[in-house]
Motif scaffolding. Structure first.
Motif, PDB file in Angstrom:
ATOM      1  N   THR A 190      -9.960  27.136  24.778  1.00  0.00           N
ATOM      2  CA  THR A 190      -9.279  25.873  25.090  1.00  0.00           C
ATOM      3  C   THR A 190      -9.422  24.896  23.931  1.00  0.00           C
ATOM      4  O   THR A 190      -8.457  24.221  23.544  1.00  0.00           O
ATOM      5  N   VAL A 191     -10.631  24.796  23.364  1.00  0.00           N
ATOM      6  CA  VAL A 191     -10.861  23.890  22.232  1.00  0.00           C
ATOM      7  C   VAL A 191     -10.056  24.328  21.014  1.00  0.00           C
ATOM      8  O   VAL A 191      -9.456  23.499  20.317  1.00  0.00           O
ATOM      9  N   LEU A 192     -10.016  25.634  20.749  1.00  0.00           N
ATOM     10  CA  LEU A 192      -9.253  26.125  19.610  1.00  0.00           C
ATOM     11  C   LEU A 192      -7.760  25.866  19.789  1.00  0.00           C
ATOM     12  O   LEU A 192      -7.065  25.518  18.822  1.00  0.00           O
ATOM     13  N   GLU A 193      -7.270  26.014  21.009  1.00  0.00           N
ATOM     14  CA  GLU A 193      -5.861  25.715  21.276  1.00  0.00           C
ATOM     15  C   GLU A 193      -5.578  24.222  21.074  1.00  0.00           C
ATOM     16  O   GLU A 193      -4.509  23.839  20.598  1.00  0.00           O
ATOM     17  N   PHE A 194      -6.537  23.401  21.433  1.00  0.00           N
ATOM     18  CA  PHE A 194      -6.384  21.958  21.237  1.00  0.00           C
ATOM     19  C   PHE A 194      -6.288  21.626  19.753  1.00  0.00           C
ATOM     20  O   PHE A 194      -5.446  20.819  19.334  1.00  0.00           O
ATOM     21  N   ILE A 195      -7.138  22.252  18.939  1.00  0.00           N
ATOM     22  CA  ILE A 195      -7.090  22.038  17.490  1.00  0.00           C
ATOM     23  C   ILE A 195      -5.742  22.504  16.940  1.00  0.00           C
ATOM     24  O   ILE A 195      -5.130  21.837  16.102  1.00  0.00           O
ATOM     25  N   GLY A 197      -2.989  22.513  18.519  1.00  0.00           N
ATOM     26  CA  GLY A 197      -2.009  21.515  18.936  1.00  0.00           C
ATOM     27  C   GLY A 197      -2.013  20.299  18.023  1.00  0.00           C
ATOM     28  O   GLY A 197      -0.956  19.752  17.698  1.00  0.00           O
ATOM     29  N   LEU A 198      -3.197  19.867  17.592  1.00  0.00           N
ATOM     30  CA  LEU A 198      -3.295  18.748  16.645  1.00  0.00           C
ATOM     31  C   LEU A 198      -2.589  19.095  15.336  1.00  0.00           C
ATOM     32  O   LEU A 198      -1.863  18.277  14.764  1.00  0.00           O
ATOM     33  N   LYS A 199      -2.793  20.328  14.891  1.00  0.00           N
ATOM     34  CA  LYS A 199      -2.153  20.789  13.659  1.00  0.00           C
ATOM     35  C   LYS A 199      -0.633  20.743  13.788  1.00  0.00           C
ATOM     36  O   LYS A 199       0.069  20.278  12.882  1.00  0.00           O
ATOM     37  N   GLU A 200      -0.123  21.195  14.926  1.00  0.00           N
ATOM     38  CA  GLU A 200       1.323  21.203  15.147  1.00  0.00           C
ATOM     39  C   GLU A 200       1.900  19.788  15.162  1.00  0.00           C
ATOM     40  O   GLU A 200       3.060  19.578  14.793  1.00  0.00           O
ATOM     41  N   GLN A 201       1.073  18.818  15.570  1.00  0.00           N
ATOM     42  CA  GLN A 201       1.505  17.415  15.577  1.00  0.00           C
ATOM     43  C   GLN A 201       1.415  16.773  14.197  1.00  0.00           C
ATOM     44  O   GLN A 201       1.833  15.627  14.003  1.00  0.00           O
ATOM     45  N   GLY A 202       0.857  17.500  13.230  1.00  0.00           N
ATOM     46  CA  GLY A 202       0.706  16.960  11.886  1.00  0.00           C
ATOM     47  C   GLY A 202      -0.591  16.235  11.647  1.00  0.00           C
ATOM     48  O   GLY A 202      -0.786  15.629  10.587  1.00  0.00           O
ATOM     49  N   THR A 203      -1.505  16.269  12.628  1.00  0.00           N
ATOM     50  CA  THR A 203      -2.800  15.591  12.488  1.00  0.00           C
ATOM     51  C   THR A 203      -3.770  16.480  11.721  1.00  0.00           C
ATOM     52  O   THR A 203      -4.048  17.604  12.151  1.00  0.00           O
ATOM     53  N   PRO A 204      -4.291  16.032  10.582  1.00  0.00           N
ATOM     54  CA  PRO A 204      -5.271  16.844   9.857  1.00  0.00           C
ATOM     55  C   PRO A 204      -6.585  16.926  10.630  1.00  0.00           C
ATOM     56  O   PRO A 204      -7.011  15.950  11.251  1.00  0.00           O
ATOM     57  N   VAL A 205      -7.201  18.100  10.581  1.00  0.00           N
ATOM     58  CA  VAL A 205      -8.462  18.342  11.279  1.00  0.00           C
ATOM     59  C   VAL A 205      -9.472  18.915  10.293  1.00  0.00           C
ATOM     60  O   VAL A 205      -9.168  19.865   9.569  1.00  0.00           O
ATOM     61  N   ILE A 206     -10.655  18.314  10.259  1.00  0.00           N
ATOM     62  CA  ILE A 206     -11.769  18.847   9.482  1.00  0.00           C
ATOM     63  C   ILE A 206     -12.847  19.242  10.473  1.00  0.00           C
ATOM     64  O   ILE A 206     -13.309  18.407  11.254  1.00  0.00           O
ATOM     65  N   PHE A 207     -13.221  20.518  10.488  1.00  0.00           N
ATOM     66  CA  PHE A 207     -14.276  20.901  11.426  1.00  0.00           C
ATOM     67  C   PHE A 207     -15.259  21.858  10.778  1.00  0.00           C
ATOM     68  O   PHE A 207     -14.886  22.716   9.986  1.00  0.00           O
ATOM     69  N   SER A 208     -16.524  21.651  11.099  1.00  0.00           N
ATOM     70  CA  SER A 208     -17.569  22.541  10.606  1.00  0.00           C
ATOM     71  C   SER A 208     -17.817  23.632  11.635  1.00  0.00           C
ATOM     72  O   SER A 208     -17.695  23.399  12.841  1.00  0.00           O
ATOM     73  N   THR A 209     -18.145  24.804  11.152  1.00  0.00           N
ATOM     74  CA  THR A 209     -18.380  25.918  12.058  1.00  0.00           C
ATOM     75  C   THR A 209     -19.203  26.984  11.345  1.00  0.00           C
ATOM     76  O   THR A 209     -19.224  27.061  10.111  1.00  0.00           O
ATOM     77  N   HIS A 210     -19.868  27.822  12.139  1.00  0.00           N
ATOM     78  CA  HIS A 210     -20.535  29.012  11.616  1.00  0.00           C
ATOM     79  C   HIS A 210     -19.759  30.263  12.011  1.00  0.00           C
ATOM     80  O   HIS A 210     -20.165  31.370  11.662  1.00  0.00           O
ATOM     81  N   HIS A 211     -18.644  30.073  12.731  1.00  0.00           N
ATOM     82  CA  HIS A 211     -17.878  31.203  13.253  1.00  0.00           C
ATOM     83  C   HIS A 211     -16.684  31.485  12.343  1.00  0.00           C
ATOM     84  O   HIS A 211     -15.671  30.780  12.386  1.00  0.00           O
ATOM     85  N   LEU A 212     -16.796  32.521  11.532  1.00  0.00           N
ATOM     86  CA  LEU A 212     -15.752  32.809  10.555  1.00  0.00           C
ATOM     87  C   LEU A 212     -14.469  33.313  11.203  1.00  0.00           C
ATOM     88  O   LEU A 212     -13.394  33.211  10.608  1.00  0.00           O
ATOM     89  N   ASP A 213     -14.564  33.829  12.433  1.00  0.00           N
ATOM     90  CA  ASP A 213     -13.341  34.232  13.129  1.00  0.00           C
ATOM     91  C   ASP A 213     -12.490  32.998  13.455  1.00  0.00           C
ATOM     92  O   ASP A 213     -11.255  33.073  13.433  1.00  0.00           O
ATOM     93  N   GLU A 214     -13.134  31.866  13.736  1.00  0.00           N
ATOM     94  CA  GLU A 214     -12.395  30.622  13.976  1.00  0.00           C
ATOM     95  C   GLU A 214     -11.702  30.156  12.696  1.00  0.00           C
ATOM     96  O   GLU A 214     -10.576  29.643  12.736  1.00  0.00           O
ATOM     97  N   VAL A 215     -12.378  30.330  11.571  1.00  0.00           N
ATOM     98  CA  VAL A 215     -11.794  29.965  10.283  1.00  0.00           C
ATOM     99  C   VAL A 215     -10.544  30.796  10.022  1.00  0.00           C
ATOM    100  O   VAL A 215      -9.492  30.270   9.645  1.00  0.00           O
ATOM    101  N   GLU A 216     -10.645  32.094  10.239  1.00  0.00           N
ATOM    102  CA  GLU A 216      -9.499  32.979   9.990  1.00  0.00           C
ATOM    103  C   GLU A 216      -8.342  32.673  10.929  1.00  0.00           C
ATOM    104  O   GLU A 216      -7.173  32.748  10.538  1.00  0.00           O
ATOM    105  N   GLU A 217      -8.670  32.295  12.158  1.00  0.00           N
ATOM    106  CA  GLU A 217      -7.634  32.035  13.163  1.00  0.00           C
ATOM    107  C   GLU A 217      -6.922  30.699  12.938  1.00  0.00           C
ATOM    108  O   GLU A 217      -5.714  30.598  13.163  1.00  0.00           O
ATOM    109  N   LEU A 218      -7.648  29.679  12.474  1.00  0.00           N
ATOM    110  CA  LEU A 218      -7.117  28.320  12.479  1.00  0.00           C
ATOM    111  C   LEU A 218      -6.879  27.689  11.116  1.00  0.00           C
ATOM    112  O   LEU A 218      -5.982  26.858  10.969  1.00  0.00           O
ATOM    113  N   CYS A 219      -7.683  28.042  10.134  1.00  0.00           N
ATOM    114  CA  CYS A 219      -7.775  27.207   8.935  1.00  0.00           C
ATOM    115  C   CYS A 219      -6.716  27.494   7.878  1.00  0.00           C
ATOM    116  O   CYS A 219      -6.386  28.646   7.600  1.00  0.00           O
TER     117      CYS A 219
END
Length: 261
Positions: A190-195, A197-219
């Motif tokens: 749900t949180v990843l889908e929310f991020i 959605g922010l991207k689709e709206q043109g809102t830049p997002v900076i997020f720290s993570t230790h999960h590289l699968d999230e990086v590959e999926e979103l970044c």
């Protein structure tokens, strides 16, 4: 565009004798000061998601807290569309939505009341707050607990409420410090889908993570920090190209680099 240049922050060491052996060996310890962040620079364009990576203690959280103006840097600049937010924290609080490592909810208030309170702090009208809470509750799947006191929330409920509170004012930049830590699979998605959605709206997002699968999926971009310095700053394709293999190998290649990218 968000542009961070040469951020630096040091902290006084109150009692050097109490430092661990590992802390004593850290090259950032200089005299009675620990230079948590020494030289961090990166940029993030509108509609981009930037993943901030680094080992534990690398300076990621300190960097994000400086971006949010929760900490005052000793050097460097942070500009959002040309406005230096470090010299004008009021602008920063209007432009930025920040989720810290701890949710810090008011336990005696309901989820709705926590979000509503922050909407008031941002000067939003009652009508706008109510409409925004409904929108966020839909996006973050919060309706079944929104009117319960937050002291009884699960970790996932607390994190969703904290995210909603951080973005209630529709900020121009969203900063999230490890937003999925401690969440189950459903809450994480749900949180990843929310991020997304922010991207689709043109809102830049900076997020720290230790999960590289999230990086590959979103970044779109990756910035790697080690020992308080930027070791890599580039697009996801360039990050993958650091090593022939997994993102884990690319990460290891970045932090083993002796020069900033």
């Amino acid at each position: 565009m968000i542009e961070i240049k040469q951020l630096a922050k040091k902290f006084a060491v109150e009692n050097p004798k109490k430092l661990s052996e590992q802390e004593k060996k850290d090259p950032r310890l200089k005299g009675r000061f620990f230079h948590s962040v020494q030289d961090v620079s990166f940029t993030c364009q509108k509609g981009q998601v930037l993943g901030l990576l680094g080992p534990n203690g690398a300076g990621k959280t300190t960097t994000l807290r400086m971006l949010s103006t929760a900490l005052k840097p000793d050097g460097g600049s942070v500009e959002i569309d040309g406005d230096n937010v470090l010299t004008n924290p009021v602008i920063a609080r209007k432009k930025i939505g920040f989720l810290s490592g701890s949710t810090g909810l008011y336990g005696r208030l309901t989820g709705r009341e926590n979000i509503h309170y922050f909407g008031q702090l941002h000067g939003m009208s009652e009508e706008s707050i109510a409409s925004r809470i409904k929108e966020l509750a839909d996006l973050l799947d919060m309706h079944n607990f929104l009117d319960r006191r937050s002291e009884n929330f699960s970790t996932g409920m607390k994190q969703k409420t904290a995210i909603a509170r951080a973005v209630v004012h529709s900020p121009e930049l969203v900063i999230l410090d490890e937003p999925t830590t401690g969440l189950d699979i459903m809450a994480t998605q749900t949180v990843l889908e929310f991020i997304r959605g922010l991207k689709e709206q043109g809102t830049p997002v900076i997020f720290s993570t230790h999960h590289l699968d999230e990086v590959e999926e979103l970044c779109d971009k990756v910035t790697v920090i080690d020992q308080g310095c930027t070791m890599f700053d580039g697009d996801i394709a360039s990050f993958k190209a650091l090593a022939e293999g997994s993102l884990h190998q690319s990460f290891m290649a970045a932090i083993q680099s002796t020069t900033s990218e």
